[in-house]
Design a protein around this motif. Sequence first.
Motif, PDB file in Angstrom:
ATOM      1  N   UNK A 177       0.834  -1.207   0.000  1.00 35.80           N
ATOM      2  CA  UNK A 177       0.000   0.000   0.000  1.00 35.80           C
ATOM      3  C   UNK A 177       0.868   1.255   0.000  1.00 35.80           C
ATOM      4  N   UNK A 178       1.897   1.257   0.814  1.00 39.58           N
ATOM      5  CA  UNK A 178       2.808   2.410   0.846  1.00 39.58           C
ATOM      6  C   UNK A 178       3.517   2.573  -0.501  1.00 39.58           C
ATOM      7  N   UNK A 179       3.911   1.456  -1.104  1.00 37.82           N
ATOM      8  CA  UNK A 179       4.574   1.509  -2.407  1.00 37.82           C
ATOM      9  C   UNK A 179       3.662   2.133  -3.460  1.00 37.82           C
ATOM     10  N   UNK A 180       2.399   1.738  -3.465  1.00 39.28           N
ATOM     11  CA  UNK A 180       1.457   2.269  -4.454  1.00 39.28           C
ATOM     12  C   UNK A 180       1.212   3.765  -4.241  1.00 39.28           C
ATOM     13  N   UNK A 181       1.106   4.189  -2.991  1.00 35.41           N
ATOM     14  CA  UNK A 181       0.928   5.616  -2.728  1.00 35.41           C
ATOM     15  C   UNK A 181       2.132   6.419  -3.208  1.00 35.41           C
ATOM     16  N   UNK A 182       3.326   5.883  -2.992  1.00 35.53           N
ATOM     17  CA  UNK A 182       4.529   6.569  -3.452  1.00 35.53           C
ATOM     18  C   UNK A 182       4.605   6.578  -4.975  1.00 35.53           C
ATOM     19  N   UNK A 183       4.201   5.471  -5.612  1.00 37.66           N
ATOM     20  CA  UNK A 183       4.223   5.426  -7.073  1.00 37.66           C
ATOM     21  C   UNK A 183       3.253   6.446  -7.659  1.00 37.66           C
ATOM     22  N   UNK A 184       2.055   6.531  -7.099  1.00 40.62           N
ATOM     23  CA  UNK A 184       1.074   7.504  -7.581  1.00 40.62           C
ATOM     24  C   UNK A 184       1.589   8.930  -7.376  1.00 40.62           C
ATOM     25  N   UNK A 185       2.196   9.168  -6.230  1.00 37.22           N
ATOM     26  CA  UNK A 185       2.745  10.504  -5.974  1.00 37.22           C
ATOM     27  C   UNK A 185       3.832  10.846  -6.983  1.00 37.22           C
ATOM     28  N   UNK A 186       4.717   9.883  -7.282  1.00 40.08           N
ATOM     29  CA  UNK A 186       5.787  10.142  -8.251  1.00 40.08           C
ATOM     30  C   UNK A 186       5.227  10.370  -9.649  1.00 40.08           C
ATOM     31  N   UNK A 187       4.164   9.655 -10.011  1.00 37.23           N
ATOM     32  CA  UNK A 187       3.522   9.854 -11.317  1.00 37.23           C
ATOM     33  C   UNK A 187       2.961  11.271 -11.417  1.00 37.23           C
ATOM     34  N   UNK A 188       2.279  11.709 -10.370  1.00 38.82           N
ATOM     35  CA  UNK A 188       1.677  13.041 -10.407  1.00 38.82           C
ATOM     36  C   UNK A 188       2.743  14.132 -10.434  1.00 38.82           C
ATOM     37  N   UNK A 189       3.829  13.939  -9.709  1.00 39.38           N
ATOM     38  CA  UNK A 189       4.916  14.918  -9.759  1.00 39.38           C
ATOM     39  C   UNK A 189       5.541  14.957 -11.148  1.00 39.38           C
ATOM     40  N   UNK A 190       5.741  13.772 -11.720  1.00 41.22           N
ATOM     41  CA  UNK A 190       6.324  13.689 -13.058  1.00 41.22           C
ATOM     42  C   UNK A 190       5.453  14.389 -14.092  1.00 41.22           C
ATOM     43  N   UNK A 191       4.170  14.313 -13.900  1.00 47.05           N
ATOM     44  CA  UNK A 191       3.229  14.915 -14.848  1.00 47.05           C
ATOM     45  C   UNK A 191       2.769  16.299 -14.422  1.00 47.05           C
ATOM     46  N   UNK A 192       3.489  16.850 -13.423  1.00 50.22           N
ATOM     47  CA  UNK A 192       3.157  18.199 -12.940  1.00 50.22           C
ATOM     48  C   UNK A 192       1.724  18.302 -12.443  1.00 50.22           C
ATOM     49  N   UNK A 193       1.228  17.212 -11.851  1.00 52.86           N
ATOM     50  CA  UNK A 193      -0.111  17.192 -11.257  1.00 52.86           C
ATOM     51  C   UNK A 193       0.021  16.784  -9.801  1.00 52.86           C
ATOM     52  N   UNK A 194       0.237  17.734  -8.936  1.00 53.85           N
ATOM     53  CA  UNK A 194       0.338  17.416  -7.519  1.00 53.85           C
ATOM     54  C   UNK A 194      -1.001  16.916  -7.001  1.00 53.85           C
ATOM     55  N   UNK A 207      -3.150  11.793 -16.549  1.00 51.28           N
ATOM     56  CA  UNK A 207      -2.631  12.993 -15.886  1.00 51.28           C
ATOM     57  C   UNK A 207      -1.473  13.613 -16.661  1.00 51.28           C
ATOM     58  N   UNK A 208      -1.093  12.976 -17.781  1.00 48.44           N
ATOM     59  CA  UNK A 208      -0.080  13.561 -18.651  1.00 48.44           C
ATOM     60  C   UNK A 208      -0.659  14.777 -19.360  1.00 48.44           C
ATOM     61  N   UNK A 209       0.068  15.882 -19.435  1.00 46.54           N
ATOM     62  CA  UNK A 209      -0.450  17.081 -20.121  1.00 46.54           C
ATOM     63  C   UNK A 209      -0.937  16.756 -21.526  1.00 46.54           C
ATOM     64  N   UNK A 210      -2.142  17.227 -21.829  1.00 45.01           N
ATOM     65  CA  UNK A 210      -2.754  16.977 -23.124  1.00 45.01           C
ATOM     66  C   UNK A 210      -3.672  15.776 -23.154  1.00 45.01           C
ATOM     67  N   UNK A 211      -3.706  14.968 -22.068  1.00 43.14           N
ATOM     68  CA  UNK A 211      -4.534  13.762 -22.048  1.00 43.14           C
ATOM     69  C   UNK A 211      -5.679  13.848 -21.052  1.00 43.14           C
ATOM     70  N   UNK A 212      -6.008  15.038 -20.614  1.00 47.42           N
ATOM     71  CA  UNK A 212      -7.083  15.177 -19.639  1.00 47.42           C
ATOM     72  C   UNK A 212      -8.387  14.625 -20.212  1.00 47.42           C
ATOM     73  N   UNK A 213      -9.063  13.751 -19.469  1.00 42.74           N
ATOM     74  CA  UNK A 213     -10.295  13.151 -20.012  1.00 42.74           C
ATOM     75  C   UNK A 213     -11.434  14.154 -20.050  1.00 42.74           C
ATOM     76  N   UNK A 214     -12.388  13.919 -20.936  1.00 40.86           N
ATOM     77  CA  UNK A 214     -13.558  14.798 -21.007  1.00 40.86           C
ATOM     78  C   UNK A 214     -14.461  14.571 -19.811  1.00 40.86           C
TER      79      UNK A 214
END
Length: 942
Positions: A76-93, A173-180
């Motif tokens: 669970x901690x690993x998944x939370x950290x992975x999601x956090x790193x994804x959002x930081x990478x995609x400039x989506x805190x 969450x990648x820029x340009x891929x925001x869902x409708x």
Amino acid sequence: MGRNPFAFRTLQVTIFILVVYIALFATLLTFHNIVPPAPSNVTPSPGINLTEAWFDLKELSNGFRPYNSRRSDEVRDFLLLRIESILKRNNNLAASKDVVVYNDMTANLTYSNSDTTVYFEGTNIIVHVLGEEESDTSGVLVNAHYDSVSTGYGATDNGKGVISVTQLISHFTTPGNKPRRGIVFLLNNGEEDFLNGANAFMRHPISRYPHIFLNLEGAGAGGRAILFRSTDTEVTRFYKASRRPVGSALFGDGFNRGAIRSQTDYIVFNGRLGLRGLDVAYYEPRARYHTVEDSTKFDSVDSLWHMLSSSLSTVKAMTSDTGTEFDGEARDDGKVNSGKGSEGVYFDMFGRALAVFQLHTLFALSVTLLVVTPIVLIAIHIGLAKSGKWYLFARRKLVEIDGQEVQIDFLGWRGFFRYPVAFVVSSGAVVALAFLQTKVNPFIIYSSEYSVWAMFLSVWICFDWFICVGAYRMRPTALTRIYALIWTYIGAYILLVGATIGENNLKIASGYLFVFYFAAVFFALLISYLEMFALPSKETYTLGDKAPVDGEETDHRPSEENEEEPTERTSLLRGDRQGTYSGYAAHRQASEDHDATDEPENDGTAGKEGSHEQLWANSFPSWTWIFQFLLFAPINIILMGQIALVITTGLKQTPADGNPVLTIYLVIAAFTVLLLTPLKPFMHKIHGYVPIFLFLVLAGTLIYNLVAFPFSSQARLKFYFIQRVDLDSGLNSVTLAGLDGYVQSIISELPSASGQPLNCTSSPSRIGLTQCSFPGLPPNVAKGANPWLPPGVPPEYGYKDWLNYTVKAVKNESAAVFTISAANSRACRIDFARAISAVNVTGSDVDPRLPPVGDHGAKDVRLWHRTWEDPWEVAVRWKPGSQDENDEFGDGMEGRVVCLWSDANTAGVIPALEEIWRFAPAWAVVSKAADGLVEGSKAFVV
């Protein structure tokens, strides 16, 4: 081959049919066994990284992660950290306005599951990606559970679903891929135990937001992801966007009818929340499911990409839909109002395209075929009868020739009864082999399904060919094809009637197989009917050149100077009337005297092959059989073959779960008949070398299937482990459940079981299996407890502190309050001798959609904490005892308090299980038998 490469002759027919069947079977097997390759590009789509996904899957499956394990918290901690790193990478805190992460450590509930009451505290991870056209009533839910069973690493169940979700989060969450439309990504914990995680999600306010869902699951350990079931037609159309869609409505029918007994979170989102959506899951190989072989060692990036790519395309389609089909407001009963969809039918074609349409459309098509096709055939029959060309069932006719009455035999009944005789015998041979296999070596299907298929296919063809060819050579007839198709049409009509009733009354969608089957038979038969218009009328055949025209008798013989050079298409009826009769008489005599060793064939050439068939049949076209075969065979081989292979793969290893093996063989037998029925009209033209070869195949596979050992290191027999400790007496027993005979053989390989008394009975929880118990190696699952006791120390000394409880009776009431705690565990239960009528767990939320106790009460209460070793306080009530003098309880209650230990990640904790991993035969693999690997219990009396 002669001058006509398409003539209805042995060589042409044999080569053409073999090419078609071999090509289609090879294509089906290739498609079934080879997972579509992942792209060579590491980032096949923006935000998707296959290398990251694969190594995340390895990290996720680097240990057992059941809810009741320390590893579960680490994952669970690993998944939370992975999601956090994804959002930081995609400039989506996580705190931004576009993405919200919910670390849900508060949701809990008490609910009824059949005769069990469950109290569960959730540890779900929820990520809400807001859409461009955000609405409170139009979101999409994507779900996967991140727990595994206690005996499986969970790479497929459900690691690949979890990693697909994290990669989808990265993409959207990648820029340009925001869902409708907005998306709720749910990673739930506790699916393996009563679907607890999905039920806990219902207590979160965001559960009212989504209206359609995609559930990702693993019911196997690799291969391709398949669309198991869908709520309706409209939501299924989103799955058509998948690059390699695989699925059939047949599996949804299997779930709905109870043929498939396991369940997924789908039933929570649809049945309890009221959402509409899809259930996509892996289904093979079943032998590795819930075992240590469900790991990346036996998996591939290709398999991961198949689910990930399908999910990406499907979710894109879901979020791009801006209609109001799935919009709605919350209902009074707490369910989400996502509208009502139509019953759907869907199936794929070689994983390249998905056909989707409404069940109502299928029903309308079924009714149309049932009504229209007989009318069409009757109309053609009338036309043929009026033109004097209806030779079917025509026996004889008296004609006057030279003042004498002569009997002309049309032989129109010849061959009519061959089809049902051959069909019954050949199909009966397949069924007989199914019973023989079940009796002698029933479990060979577990590892050698293709050997079984080869045996069944070979025996059907050998028997059918022998009867058809033997009958044709003794009594040749040109009506073999049409009579075979008429009988097939009748049988298909009966099947379609049953399918149509199922479509209308039971909402069974898998009848689409028989709709296509019937339509193909009809069009093949239609060609045979139309062929008869090429025949001479009966009067022309019997009277020749003196046949009346417009009521007059006219000599139609051509003059010698105008007579054409005869060719193979020149009618045999030309000449004077005496010549006609003489030709007929000669034909009849030859038919009666012909040697059965001759090979009569009809390609329109008199005096050669086919001359012993009815003389009037020489006018039949010799090439139309190809169109009949192409109309009848390929579509049915493709549709039936795909389903047959998937069903075989899905069922072949279920006998380890206690499923009856005869059912599997009978299913294969049924599909064998359906796959080979298209051969029936042409069987008498297949060369004898084919059945000779298949007879050798039959002999080899029959011997192998009857004597070979049914399990192997590639298809290991699954058996089930549980260790129970009586904490009052200190006694413990290991119980292994499995196939009778084999489970005893497994136990005989365990050093600790040598010389121990073995108690074997029928398994009460797994019908069809045998369970054997013996004293086991003491477990060491609780902190501070030492089961390795020195001589002379009472055995209860090492166990007494594992579980502590108090129970207080409520004065003057049939009720009691339990306080329970366990060392190093967050899962316990209370087993009651009779059903209780009410339960209340201190701190539990109440959900009006989920009653805490079922209509017939609860025989046990199961308790899960998110924290370790904290106590539960449980109040229960039961109905007062009956006035029956044999009532042993009166107003009281008795039972056992049981706590569970499910964490086998540390060596030395469960030595009995570790011994099995070390010493069990190479052809066997262990799985968990219950929620816990070790159960410690104490008795209570109130």
